[in-house]
Design an enzyme around this catalytic site. Structure first.
Site, mmCIF file in Angstrom:
data_model
loop_
_atom_site.group_PDB
_atom_site.id
_atom_site.type_symbol
_atom_site.label_atom_id
_atom_site.label_comp_id
_atom_site.label_asym_id
_atom_site.label_seq_id
_atom_site.Cartn_x
_atom_site.Cartn_y
_atom_site.Cartn_z
ATOM 1 N N SER A 42 58.111 48.184 12.976
ATOM 2 C CA SER A 42 58.039 49.188 11.905
ATOM 3 C C SER A 42 59.446 49.646 11.552
ATOM 4 O O SER A 42 60.213 50.044 12.419
ATOM 5 C CB SER A 42 57.246 50.403 12.390
ATOM 6 O OG SER A 42 56.045 49.978 12.973
ATOM 7 N N HIS A 73 52.383 45.547 8.566
ATOM 8 C CA HIS A 73 52.994 44.379 9.205
ATOM 9 C C HIS A 73 52.589 43.158 8.377
ATOM 10 O O HIS A 73 51.455 42.700 8.461
ATOM 11 C CB HIS A 73 52.469 44.184 10.629
ATOM 12 C CG HIS A 73 52.883 45.260 11.584
ATOM 13 N ND1 HIS A 73 53.945 45.134 12.441
ATOM 14 C CD2 HIS A 73 52.372 46.482 11.817
ATOM 15 C CE1 HIS A 73 54.073 46.239 13.164
ATOM 16 N NE2 HIS A 73 53.124 47.071 12.801
ATOM 17 N N HIS A 95 49.664 41.888 18.091
ATOM 18 C CA HIS A 95 49.466 42.878 19.146
ATOM 19 C C HIS A 95 48.218 42.554 19.956
ATOM 20 O O HIS A 95 47.241 42.019 19.414
ATOM 21 C CB HIS A 95 49.290 44.275 18.544
ATOM 22 C CG HIS A 95 50.420 44.734 17.681
ATOM 23 N ND1 HIS A 95 50.513 44.409 16.348
ATOM 24 C CD2 HIS A 95 51.519 45.479 17.970
ATOM 25 C CE1 HIS A 95 51.617 44.952 15.840
ATOM 26 N NE2 HIS A 95 52.245 45.592 16.800
ATOM 27 N N TYR A 97 46.166 44.741 20.931
ATOM 28 C CA TYR A 97 45.038 45.563 20.441
ATOM 29 C C TYR A 97 44.324 44.939 19.244
ATOM 30 O O TYR A 97 43.211 45.319 18.907
ATOM 31 C CB TYR A 97 45.477 47.001 20.126
ATOM 32 C CG TYR A 97 46.483 47.150 19.009
ATOM 33 C CD1 TYR A 97 46.127 46.989 17.669
ATOM 34 C CD2 TYR A 97 47.806 47.475 19.288
ATOM 35 C CE1 TYR A 97 47.039 47.128 16.650
ATOM 36 C CE2 TYR A 97 48.736 47.625 18.283
ATOM 37 C CZ TYR A 97 48.349 47.449 16.959
ATOM 38 O OH TYR A 97 49.268 47.586 15.952
ATOM 39 N N GLU A 98 44.972 43.968 18.596
ATOM 40 C CA GLU A 98 44.294 43.275 17.497
ATOM 41 C C GLU A 98 43.242 42.299 18.029
ATOM 42 O O GLU A 98 42.466 41.745 17.264
ATOM 43 C CB GLU A 98 45.312 42.501 16.654
ATOM 44 C CG GLU A 98 46.251 43.382 15.864
ATOM 45 C CD GLU A 98 47.330 42.570 15.158
ATOM 46 O OE1 GLU A 98 47.071 42.104 14.049
ATOM 47 O OE2 GLU A 98 48.422 42.396 15.746
ATOM 48 N N ALA A 125 58.269 50.517 17.178
ATOM 49 C CA ALA A 125 58.103 51.970 17.052
ATOM 50 C C ALA A 125 57.579 52.465 18.388
ATOM 51 O O ALA A 125 56.801 51.774 19.045
ATOM 52 C CB ALA A 125 57.101 52.271 15.956
ATOM 53 N N MET A 228 53.118 49.882 21.851
ATOM 54 C CA MET A 228 52.005 48.947 22.054
ATOM 55 C C MET A 228 52.419 47.487 21.866
ATOM 56 O O MET A 228 51.600 46.649 21.477
ATOM 57 C CB MET A 228 50.878 49.288 21.075
ATOM 58 C CG MET A 228 50.394 50.717 21.170
ATOM 59 S SD MET A 228 49.180 51.072 19.903
ATOM 60 C CE MET A 228 49.110 52.869 19.986
ATOM 61 N N SER A 229 53.700 47.192 22.106
ATOM 62 C CA SER A 229 54.144 45.810 21.852
ATOM 63 C C SER A 229 55.297 45.456 22.780
ATOM 64 O O SER A 229 55.512 46.091 23.798
ATOM 65 C CB SER A 229 54.603 45.686 20.391
ATOM 66 O OG SER A 229 55.770 46.452 20.182
ATOM 67 N N ASN A 252 57.646 59.601 17.106
ATOM 68 C CA ASN A 252 56.865 60.828 17.394
ATOM 69 C C ASN A 252 57.092 61.231 18.835
ATOM 70 O O ASN A 252 57.551 60.437 19.647
ATOM 71 C CB ASN A 252 55.371 60.549 17.168
ATOM 72 C CG ASN A 252 54.874 59.383 18.008
ATOM 73 O OD1 ASN A 252 55.113 58.221 17.688
ATOM 74 N ND2 ASN A 252 54.218 59.700 19.101
ATOM 75 N N HIS A 266 49.051 56.487 12.565
ATOM 76 C CA HIS A 266 49.775 55.267 12.185
ATOM 77 C C HIS A 266 50.641 55.486 10.952
ATOM 78 O O HIS A 266 51.763 54.990 10.871
ATOM 79 C CB HIS A 266 48.769 54.134 11.970
ATOM 80 C CG HIS A 266 49.411 52.795 11.747
ATOM 81 N ND1 HIS A 266 50.298 52.236 12.644
ATOM 82 C CD2 HIS A 266 49.330 51.916 10.715
ATOM 83 C CE1 HIS A 266 50.713 51.065 12.186
ATOM 84 N NE2 HIS A 266 50.145 50.848 11.015
HETATM 85 N N1 HPA Z 1 52.151 55.760 21.664
HETATM 86 C C1 HPA Z 1 51.997 54.408 21.669
HETATM 87 N N2 HPA Z 1 52.527 53.633 20.740
HETATM 88 C C2 HPA Z 1 53.247 54.205 19.768
HETATM 89 C C3 HPA Z 1 53.447 55.596 19.713
HETATM 90 C C4 HPA Z 1 52.867 56.407 20.725
HETATM 91 O O1 HPA Z 1 53.009 57.647 20.731
HETATM 92 N N3 HPA Z 1 54.221 55.849 18.625
HETATM 93 C C5 HPA Z 1 54.466 54.644 18.048
HETATM 94 N N4 HPA Z 1 53.875 53.652 18.742
#
Ligand code: HPA
Length: 302
Positions: A42, A73, A95, A97-98, A125, A228-229, A252, A266
């Site tokens: 990202s 993406h 990913h 999670y996909e 990210a 998550m990657s 964040n 997201h």
């Molecule tokens: N947690 C997991 N994955 C993320 C986050 C998060 O707070 N922010 C961006 N990707």
């Protein structure tokens, strides 16, 4: 063994021959094999647009390549020159999670290896677990905690193919020291030293963001940021002998108390990515410029 639709272990690596077929297909269509691969997380998608003489392939065109399913993406490989270095940018990654098995998540890395890539740069990210990191900050990855990997969701699980690398690779020096030092110097030169950190990235499976209890747990483990990657791609790159550089954009804070109202979603992650895209681009571009490759078969200077 856990069998996928294609009759091989669901977790195991793609066959060497499939990677070779994809690499050959790409080599037949590009001018110059890449030395550097950049996974654009990202905020870094626009970097691919700065490559000169670009040659673009949609993932759907490329034999054996998976297709990306996540908003924000896109799914393209872009080959071209950046700072006179031959590069390939991956716009859109895969990913866990996909629903992809890990051999699909990491398939491009092995193809890159067979294309001749020596350095992998990974961006992502991530949420901050560290008091001093703020949204918009950068974290140069010093090390990682691969949560799925520790629980056997590891891309190297299954029969090892020695042509890629050893059965039991060491990860102690995974994130290249020289590249980390240079990246810090570049951040300083860009006047961004105060928002650039070095820390430990923790990969979780997602797709949910962390509960408060999980966030506290990860922080106690020594993680500075969570995402998550990245870990699977990095493990496979290290396994096959690439130098690795990793950069997290902190998008964040991760809530570690029930009283604090830290909302994350997201689209806010993508928004911070957009705001910081220029800085990320400058840092990666300067880092690419700094890389020197040894000319092979050349006598060392007397
Ligand atoms: N947690 C997991 N994955 C993320 C986050 C998060 O707070 N922010 C961006 N990707």
């Amino acid at each position: 063994m856990d069998q996928g639709a294609e009759g091989r272990c669901w977790h195991c690596s793609r066959r060497y021959e499939d990677c070779e077929e994809t690499a050959r297909w790409l080599l037949d269509r590009i001018q110059c094999p890449p030395d550097i691969a950049i996974i654009c997380g990202s905020g870094l998608g626009l970097l691919a647009e700065t490559l000169s003489s670009p040659k673009i392939f949609n993932y759907s065109q490329i034999p054996h390549f998976p297709e990306s399913t996540v908003v924000g993406h896109s799914g393209q490989l872009v080959f071209g020159a950046l700072q006179d270095k031959s590069c390939v940018c991956m716009k859109g990654r895969f990913h866990v999670y996909e629903g992809y098995p890990l051999w699909k998540v990491t398939f491009p890395i092995r193809v890159f290896k067979l294309l001749g890539v020596k350095v992998l740069m990974v961006t992502n990210a991530a949420g901050s677990l560290c008091e001093t990191y703020r949204p918009g900050d950068l974290m140069i990855i010093r090390d990682h905690i691969n949560m799925p990997g520790l629980a056997a969701l590891n891309p190297l699980r299954g029969p090892n193919d020695d042509r890629f690398g050893p059965r039991f690779p060491s990860l102690w020096d995974t994130y290249d020291r020289d590249l980390r030092i240079t990246a810090l110097e570049i951040a300083q030169k860009l006047g961004q030293a105060n928002l650039t950190h070095e820390g430990v990235y923790c990969m979780v499976g997602g797709p949910n963001f962390e509960s408060v209890a999980e966030a506290k747990f990860l922080q106690k483990l020594g993680a500075d940021a969570v995402g998550m990657s990245t870990a699977p791609e990095v493990v496979v790159a290290k396994h096959c002998g690439m130098r690795v550089f990793g950069l997290s954009l902190i998008t964040n804070r991760v809530a570690q108390a029930y009283e604090t109202q830290e909302s994350v979603n997201h689209s806010s992650v993508l928004e911070v990515g957009k705001q910081r895209s220029q800085l990320l681009q400058m840092l990666i571009t300067d880092l690419v410029r700094s890389i020197q490759f040894k000319v092979e078969n050349q006598e060392p200077a007397a």
